[in-house]
Design a protein around this motif. Structure first.
Motif, PDB file in Angstrom:
ATOM      1  N   GLU A 175     -34.860 112.718  18.110  1.00 38.82           N
ATOM      2  CA  GLU A 175     -35.517 113.356  19.247  1.00 38.82           C
ATOM      3  C   GLU A 175     -37.027 113.120  19.154  1.00 38.82           C
ATOM      4  N   GLU A 176     -37.621 112.618  20.219  1.00 43.75           N
ATOM      5  CA  GLU A 176     -39.072 112.510  20.300  1.00 43.75           C
ATOM      6  C   GLU A 176     -39.592 113.710  21.094  1.00 43.75           C
ATOM      7  N   PHE A 177     -40.625 114.366  20.594  1.00 42.66           N
ATOM      8  CA  PHE A 177     -41.186 115.526  21.276  1.00 42.66           C
ATOM      9  C   PHE A 177     -42.444 115.133  22.046  1.00 42.66           C
ATOM     10  N   VAL A 178     -42.560 115.694  23.262  1.00 46.12           N
ATOM     11  CA  VAL A 178     -43.670 115.345  24.141  1.00 46.12           C
ATOM     12  C   VAL A 178     -44.343 116.613  24.663  1.00 46.12           C
ATOM     13  N   LEU A 179     -45.645 116.504  24.889  1.00 45.09           N
ATOM     14  CA  LEU A 179     -46.458 117.592  25.425  1.00 45.09           C
ATOM     15  C   LEU A 179     -46.534 117.420  26.941  1.00 45.09           C
ATOM     16  N   VAL A 180     -46.025 118.399  27.684  1.00 50.06           N
ATOM     17  CA  VAL A 180     -45.870 118.207  29.132  1.00 50.06           C
ATOM     18  C   VAL A 180     -46.329 119.430  29.917  1.00 50.06           C
ATOM     19  N   ALA A 181     -46.618 119.182  31.189  1.00 54.35           N
ATOM     20  CA  ALA A 181     -46.945 120.239  32.152  1.00 54.35           C
ATOM     21  C   ALA A 181     -46.682 119.695  33.545  1.00 54.35           C
ATOM     22  N   ALA A 182     -46.713 120.575  34.535  1.00 54.48           N
ATOM     23  CA  ALA A 182     -46.588 120.149  35.927  1.00 54.48           C
ATOM     24  C   ALA A 182     -47.851 119.415  36.354  1.00 54.48           C
ATOM     25  N   PRO A 183     -47.777 118.545  37.354  1.00 57.02           N
ATOM     26  CA  PRO A 183     -48.951 117.766  37.774  1.00 57.02           C
ATOM     27  C   PRO A 183     -50.145 118.620  38.164  1.00 57.02           C
ATOM     28  N   ALA A 184     -49.909 119.823  38.691  1.00 58.02           N
ATOM     29  CA  ALA A 184     -51.034 120.660  39.115  1.00 58.02           C
ATOM     30  C   ALA A 184     -51.958 120.982  37.951  1.00 58.02           C
ATOM     31  N   TRP A 185     -51.369 121.240  36.777  1.00 58.77           N
ATOM     32  CA  TRP A 185     -52.208 121.534  35.613  1.00 58.77           C
ATOM     33  C   TRP A 185     -52.974 120.283  35.175  1.00 58.77           C
ATOM     34  N   VAL A 246     -41.816 125.247  33.033  1.00 57.78           N
ATOM     35  CA  VAL A 246     -42.916 124.275  33.041  1.00 57.78           C
ATOM     36  C   VAL A 246     -42.881 123.466  34.342  1.00 57.78           C
ATOM     37  N   LYS A 247     -41.717 123.060  34.753  1.00 58.85           N
ATOM     38  CA  LYS A 247     -41.581 122.308  35.995  1.00 58.85           C
ATOM     39  C   LYS A 247     -42.051 123.121  37.197  1.00 58.85           C
ATOM     40  N   ALA A 248     -41.826 124.447  37.147  1.00 64.23           N
ATOM     41  CA  ALA A 248     -42.247 125.324  38.246  1.00 64.23           C
ATOM     42  C   ALA A 248     -43.738 125.626  38.214  1.00 64.23           C
ATOM     43  N   GLY A 249     -44.456 125.120  37.196  1.00 66.14           N
ATOM     44  CA  GLY A 249     -45.905 125.295  37.149  1.00 66.14           C
ATOM     45  C   GLY A 249     -46.386 126.466  36.346  1.00 66.14           C
ATOM     46  N   ALA A 250     -45.500 127.056  35.493  1.00 62.40           N
ATOM     47  CA  ALA A 250     -45.908 128.240  34.735  1.00 62.40           C
ATOM     48  C   ALA A 250     -46.883 127.924  33.617  1.00 62.40           C
ATOM     49  N   GLY A 251     -46.895 126.691  33.118  1.00 64.02           N
ATOM     50  CA  GLY A 251     -47.795 126.355  32.019  1.00 64.02           C
ATOM     51  C   GLY A 251     -47.364 125.062  31.353  1.00 64.02           C
ATOM     52  N   PHE A 252     -47.684 124.923  30.055  1.00 60.70           N
ATOM     53  CA  PHE A 252     -47.359 123.709  29.322  1.00 60.70           C
ATOM     54  C   PHE A 252     -46.394 124.034  28.198  1.00 60.70           C
ATOM     55  N   SER A 253     -45.760 123.003  27.640  1.00 68.84           N
ATOM     56  CA  SER A 253     -44.882 123.182  26.500  1.00 68.84           C
ATOM     57  C   SER A 253     -44.675 121.851  25.802  1.00 68.84           C
ATOM     58  N   GLY A 262     -35.931 112.765  33.069  1.00 70.32           N
ATOM     59  CA  GLY A 262     -35.820 112.645  34.517  1.00 70.32           C
ATOM     60  C   GLY A 262     -37.039 113.182  35.237  1.00 70.32           C
ATOM     61  N   GLU A 263     -37.558 114.319  34.778  1.00 73.70           N
ATOM     62  CA  GLU A 263     -38.741 114.923  35.401  1.00 73.70           C
ATOM     63  C   GLU A 263     -39.982 114.059  35.185  1.00 73.70           C
ATOM     64  N   LEU A 264     -40.079 113.433  34.003  1.00 73.08           N
ATOM     65  CA  LEU A 264     -41.209 112.536  33.759  1.00 73.08           C
ATOM     66  C   LEU A 264     -41.111 111.297  34.653  1.00 73.08           C
ATOM     67  N   ALA A 265     -39.903 110.781  34.817  1.00 76.40           N
ATOM     68  CA  ALA A 265     -39.730 109.595  35.653  1.00 76.40           C
ATOM     69  C   ALA A 265     -40.021 109.878  37.119  1.00 76.40           C
ATOM     70  N   SER A 266     -39.671 111.086  37.576  1.00 73.45           N
ATOM     71  CA  SER A 266     -39.872 111.423  38.990  1.00 73.45           C
ATOM     72  C   SER A 266     -41.283 111.922  39.288  1.00 73.45           C
ATOM     73  N   GLY A 267     -42.047 112.259  38.250  1.00 76.96           N
ATOM     74  CA  GLY A 267     -43.385 112.801  38.448  1.00 76.96           C
ATOM     75  C   GLY A 267     -43.426 114.312  38.533  1.00 76.96           C
ATOM     76  N   ALA A 268     -42.268 114.978  38.382  1.00 74.61           N
ATOM     77  CA  ALA A 268     -42.249 116.443  38.394  1.00 74.61           C
ATOM     78  C   ALA A 268     -42.978 117.014  37.193  1.00 74.61           C
ATOM     79  N   VAL A 270     -45.749 115.695  33.816  1.00 79.49           N
ATOM     80  CA  VAL A 270     -46.608 114.625  33.311  1.00 79.49           C
ATOM     81  C   VAL A 270     -46.896 114.880  31.842  1.00 79.49           C
ATOM     82  N   LEU A 271     -47.188 113.790  31.141  1.00 72.81           N
ATOM     83  CA  LEU A 271     -47.565 113.886  29.739  1.00 72.81           C
ATOM     84  C   LEU A 271     -49.022 114.318  29.636  1.00 72.81           C
ATOM     85  N   LEU A 272     -49.285 115.263  28.736  1.00 70.10           N
ATOM     86  CA  LEU A 272     -50.660 115.698  28.482  1.00 70.10           C
ATOM     87  C   LEU A 272     -51.266 115.006  27.274  1.00 70.10           C
ATOM     88  N   ALA A 273     -50.459 114.246  26.554  1.00 68.85           N
ATOM     89  CA  ALA A 273     -50.956 113.470  25.416  1.00 68.85           C
ATOM     90  C   ALA A 273     -49.995 112.314  25.208  1.00 68.85           C
TER      91      ALA A 273
END
Length: 311
Positions: A175-185, A246-253, A262-268, A270-273
Motif C-alpha cells: 500500500e502506498e500512502f498519499v496526502l490528499v484533500a479536495a481541490p478547494a483546499w 475528505v472528498k466532501a471538503g471537510a479537510g485533509f488526510s 478513482g477520486e485522484l483520477a477524476s480530480g475529486a 488532489v495530492l498535497l505532496a
C-alpha cells in the motif's frame, strides 16, 4: 539425534496411543493447544496433558511453547510426516475424514474492511459463482491474528507480519500512502503545501482513522522528517468514511492510494505532496495451519495471491 519411532517398529520408544497421535496432529496443524481442542472435542487442559504424555513416551520435545500458540520442533515435523497419511486414511475409512470438495466448509476470511471491500472480495467473486462459500470478518490485525490462532478464521489479510512461527505469512500487496484533500483546499493554499511542507496545513482540518493518528504520524515522520503536532478534527475507524469526508471538503488526510485512486483520477481529490519516497506498507496473507483439508481455502488463497500482484 536418533529418529523417533512413534509406531514402535524398532522397540524404542514405547508405542503411543492412537488418540495421542490424533491430538498431536491436530495441534501440529492448528498451531496451538487452544485451537486444537474444539477440533478434537476436548478441553484445552486435556489436549495439553495428552501432548505432555506423548512427549514423555517419545522422550522428545514436540512443541516449543510460545506466548501465543506453539511451534513444532524438528522432531514434530518428522513425526507429522510419518503419521499424517495413516491417520488421515484411518479417519476417512471410518467416515471422519475431510468432506468431499462439493461439500467443503465455508472459507473464513478476515482483514481490514477497506481492503476486503475494494480489492479482495471483488477478486473472489468468480469463486463464489463457482460454489465457494465465504464467511467474512473485519477488524484490526492483532485481534484478527489472535482469532486465527484460536481457529476462528482460515485466512487473514494482515497489515503487519505476524510474530512467532506458528502462522504461515506471505507478502500479498504493498500500500502506498498519499496526502490528499479536495481541490478547494488546494486552491486556497496555492503552492503552500509543496513550499512550506507540513506548516502549510496547520489551519486545515485533519480527518483521521484513529485518535492517535497512526497513519498520518507515520507519513509525517517518513516524508517530512518530523513529528506531527496537531489533533484530528474528525476521527472515524473506517478509511472509506475518511475518504468520504475528505472528498466532501471537510479537510485533509493520508489514505492508501488504492482507496482513492478513482477520486485522484477524476480530480475529486488532489495530492498535497508528491514525495520521491512515499510511505509503503506491506500487507500479508496469513493462513492457519491445518486448513489444507478444505480445498476451497487453497482456491481462495491462490486467487488472492494472483490478484494481489495487480493491486
Amino acid at each position: 539425534m536418533r529418529p523417533i519411532d512413534p509406531l514402535g517398529t524398532t522397540g524404542t520408544p514405547a508405542q503411543p496411543d492412537l488418540n495421542l497421535l490424533r491430538t498431536f496432529l491436530a495441534v501440529y496443524r492448528s498451531g496451538s493447544f487452544t485451537a486444537a481442542a474444539p477440533l478434537l472435542g476436548l478441553s484445552q487442559p486435556t489436549v495439553t496433558a495428552q501432548i505432555r504424555s506423548l512427549e514423555r513416551q517419545t522422550r522428545r520435545e514436540l512443541f516449543e511453547r510460545l506466548p501465543r500458540g506453539v511451534a513444532p520442533t524438528a522432531v514434530a515435523h518428522e513425526l507429522a510426516a510419518r503419521v499424517a497419511a495413516p491417520l488421515d486414511a484411518l479417519a476417512a475409512a471410518t467416515g471422519h475424514g475431510p468432506r468431499a470438495e462439493s461439500h467443503a466448509e465455508p472459507v473464513h476470511l478476515a482483514g481490514p474492511a477497506e481492503l476486503l471491500s475494494t480489492r479482495a472480495l471483488p477478486a473472489l467473486a468468480p469463486l463464489v459463482t463457482e460454489g465457494v462459500r465465504l464467511r467474512v470478518s473485519t477488524g484490526l490485525t492483532d485481534p484478527l491474528l489472535d482469532e486465527l490462532r484460536a481457529g476462528r478464521h482460515d485466512l487473514v489479510i494482515a497489515t503487519t507480519r505476524p510474530r512467532g512461527r506458528t502462522l504461515s505469512a506471505v507478502p500479498l500487496t504493498d500500500e502506498e500512502f498519499v496526502l490528499v484533500a479536495a481541490p478547494a483546499w488546494a486552491d486556497r493554499r496555492a503552492e503552500r503545501p509543496a513550499a512550506d511542507g507540513p506548516a502549510g496545513l496547520h489551519d486545515v482540518p485533519l480527518i483521521a482513522y484513529a485518535e492517535d493518528l497512526p497513519i498520518v504520524r507515520r507519513y509525517w515522520r517518513h516524508v517530512f522528517g518530523r513529528r506531527l503536532n496537531c489533533r484530528a478534527a474528525v476521527s472515524v475507524p473506517d478509511l472509506r468514511a475518511v475518504l468520504a469526508l475528505v472528498k466532501a471538503g471537510a479537510g485533509f488526510s493520508v489514505l492508501p492510494r488504492y482507496l482513492c485512486a478513482g477520486e485522484l483520477a477524476s480530480g475529486a481529490l488532489v495530492l498535497l505532496a508528491t514525495p520521491e519516497d512515499a510511505p509503503i506498507n506491506t500487507g500479508f496473507l496469513v493462513q492457519r495451519p491445518g486448513t489444507s483439508d478444505n480445498p476451497h481455502v487453497t482456491l481462495v488463497r491462490d486467487r488472492l495471491m494472483e490478484a494481489g500482484r495487480t493491486w
